[in-house]
Design an enzyme around this catalytic site. Structure first.
Site, mmCIF file in Angstrom:
data_model
loop_
_atom_site.group_PDB
_atom_site.id
_atom_site.type_symbol
_atom_site.label_atom_id
_atom_site.label_comp_id
_atom_site.label_asym_id
_atom_site.label_seq_id
_atom_site.Cartn_x
_atom_site.Cartn_y
_atom_site.Cartn_z
ATOM 1 N N ASP A 126 52.748 -6.755 52.200
ATOM 2 C CA ASP A 126 52.077 -6.300 50.983
ATOM 3 C C ASP A 126 52.129 -7.364 49.892
ATOM 4 O O ASP A 126 52.927 -8.302 49.953
ATOM 5 C CB ASP A 126 52.720 -5.009 50.453
ATOM 6 C CG ASP A 126 54.178 -5.193 50.025
ATOM 7 O OD1 ASP A 126 54.927 -5.856 50.748
ATOM 8 O OD2 ASP A 126 54.547 -4.685 48.944
ATOM 9 N N GLU A 170 57.346 -4.068 50.244
ATOM 10 C CA GLU A 170 58.510 -4.711 49.637
ATOM 11 C C GLU A 170 58.384 -4.717 48.125
ATOM 12 O O GLU A 170 59.346 -4.529 47.399
ATOM 13 C CB GLU A 170 58.650 -6.150 50.157
ATOM 14 C CG GLU A 170 59.959 -6.835 49.792
ATOM 15 C CD GLU A 170 59.964 -7.577 48.459
ATOM 16 O OE1 GLU A 170 61.040 -7.960 47.992
ATOM 17 O OE2 GLU A 170 58.878 -7.757 47.868
HETATM 18 ZN ZN LIG Z 1 58.090 -11.258 48.301
#
Ligand SMILES: [Zn+2]
Length: 408
Positions: A82, A176
């Site tokens: 992401d 994340e």
């Molecule tokens: Zn990162």
């Protein structure tokens, strides 16, 4: 063999922005990259390639090719798919430019200028090829540089059997950037003895210390009365909230701290005379100082309740993640092998404490010691994000070299 640059350029064009919404994965579009990586891993001959269709993790294994008599631990490499919600990641148009030291006009309209004045460390990149944005989006080097490097490492290992390595475990994770990256990660399925997240910055960077982190809030209950008759009756919750904030050490805020200095960060405040809420984050690398910070936060609420003669200040503090250092310290060889690999490649190791967290911090506390390695990406979460092409190529070599160093 595909150049890591070409991989990188393909991956950044896929929009994988995550969102703060509590879902896992937070956005369905992260599956587009997950599916592509799954197919590519299968095509290059990786083993046990598996896409978790529910939570959007990609797992794969490259089996050990060691002859009998040699041994190596199962080494994991992870990167996140992401990109940050901070800046758009849709229709990224990466450009490769040779950096001469002159300003780079990202969009060609003078609006966003990538300049050494703002990023003095770019001096060491003069003469290099950089991948930059067109100013309308972030680049996504965080962490598609890591993704591309791990993929290029995998292809290198699978194409050249002369490179000796133990079992290599690969994983790509979602979310994340919104803190949910490893919530449903299957450590047992992953199978590594320890891991490396490839999610750092400048070439040579390595991190195995991060903040201990807590979130905190204080809700102040006031009493509204007519302002003309307020004397000794009104309790202005906004002013009382400001009083709470003023009792925290004023220099211990993110804008005044660096290195190992912890902080209290007032992230948001909302309210009126009757009710005011402030949300904080509290950070410190040192576990004892971290505890002392949380205690002080609670103690201020208690003191003010005594001062005002009632439970008007409600404080809440909850931990979010911990420093991975305490988990890594008993396994310092996993840091040392990287330093040796860097030295072999004439890369200067630069070990710094992270002023934040990583998926690796959470993985470490879940039982997988997991330092963080450089990617060659810089100024992440920003339109000024860029990646150095030679650094990315060096990092692919570094990952291969790290595996070699673990063979004994
Ligand atoms: Zn990162």
């Amino acid at each position: 063999m595909e150049d890591v640059l070409d991989r990188f350029l393909r991956y950044v064009k896929i929009d994988t922005q995550s969102e703060e919404n509590g879902l896992h994965p937070s956005t369905g579009k992260q599956f587009v990259l997950a599916r592509l990586l799954t197919e590519e891993l299968k095509a290059m001959g990786a083993d046990q390639v598996y896409l978790d269709e529910e939570f959007c993790y990609v797992y794969a294994v490259i089996p050990s090719n060691l002859p009998e008599g040699t041994a190596a631990p199962a080494v994991g490499f992870l990167a996140h798919m992401d990109t940050s919600p901070a800046v758009s990641g849709a229709e990224v148009k990466p450009r490769v430019v040779r950096f001469t030291g002159e300003d780079v006009d990202l969009g060609g309209d003078g609006k966003y200028i990538l300049s050494m004045r703002d990023f003095p460390f770019m001096k060491s990149l003069i003469g290099e090829e950089l991948v930059v944005t067109d100013g309308s989006t972030l680049l996504g080097a965080d962490d598609k540089a890591g993704v591309a490097e791990i993929m290029a490492m995998a292809e290198t290992l699978l194409t050249d059997p002369s490179l000796e390595h133990g079992e290599v475990c690969i994983a790509f994770t979602p979310d994340e950037e919104v803190g949910g990256g490893v919530k449903y990660f299957d450590l047992e399925h992953f199978g590594a003895d320890f891991g490396y997240t490839v999610d750092g910055g400048f070439l040579g960077g390595m991190e195995y210390e991060n903040f201990n982190a807590a979130s905190a809030s204080v809700t102040v209950t006031g009493r509204s009365t007519h302002t003309g008759a307020a004397k000794n009756t009104m309790r202005n919750a906004v002013l009382m909230a400001m009083e709470f904030q003023s009792m925290l050490p004023q220099a211990e805020a993110p804008m005044y701290t660096e290195g190992y200095e912890g902080f209290y960060h007032l992230d948001s405040i909302s309210g009126d005379v009757e009710k005011c809420t402030m949300n904080y984050i509290i950070r410190d690398h040192d576990r004892e100082k971290f505890q002392a910070r949380k205690d002080r936060f609670t103690a201020i609420g208690k003191y003010l309740n005594e001062k005002y003669g009632g439970p008007l200040f409600e404080t809440k503090v909850w931990d979010t993640y911990y420093n991975m250092k305490e988990i890594i310290l008993p396994h310092m060889e996993i840091v040392d092998r990287v330093k040796e690999a860097m030295e072999d490649l004439e890369i200067d190791p630069v070990v710094t404490p992270i002023r934040g967290g990583t998926d690796g911090a959470m993985l470490s506390h879940m039982g997988l010691p997991c330092p963080n390695l450089c990617t060659g990406g810089c100024s992440c979460h920003s339109r000024y994000e860029f990646a150095s092409v030679p650094h990315m190529r060096q990092i692919v070599k570094l990952l291969v070299k790290v595996l070699e160093k673990h063979v004994s």
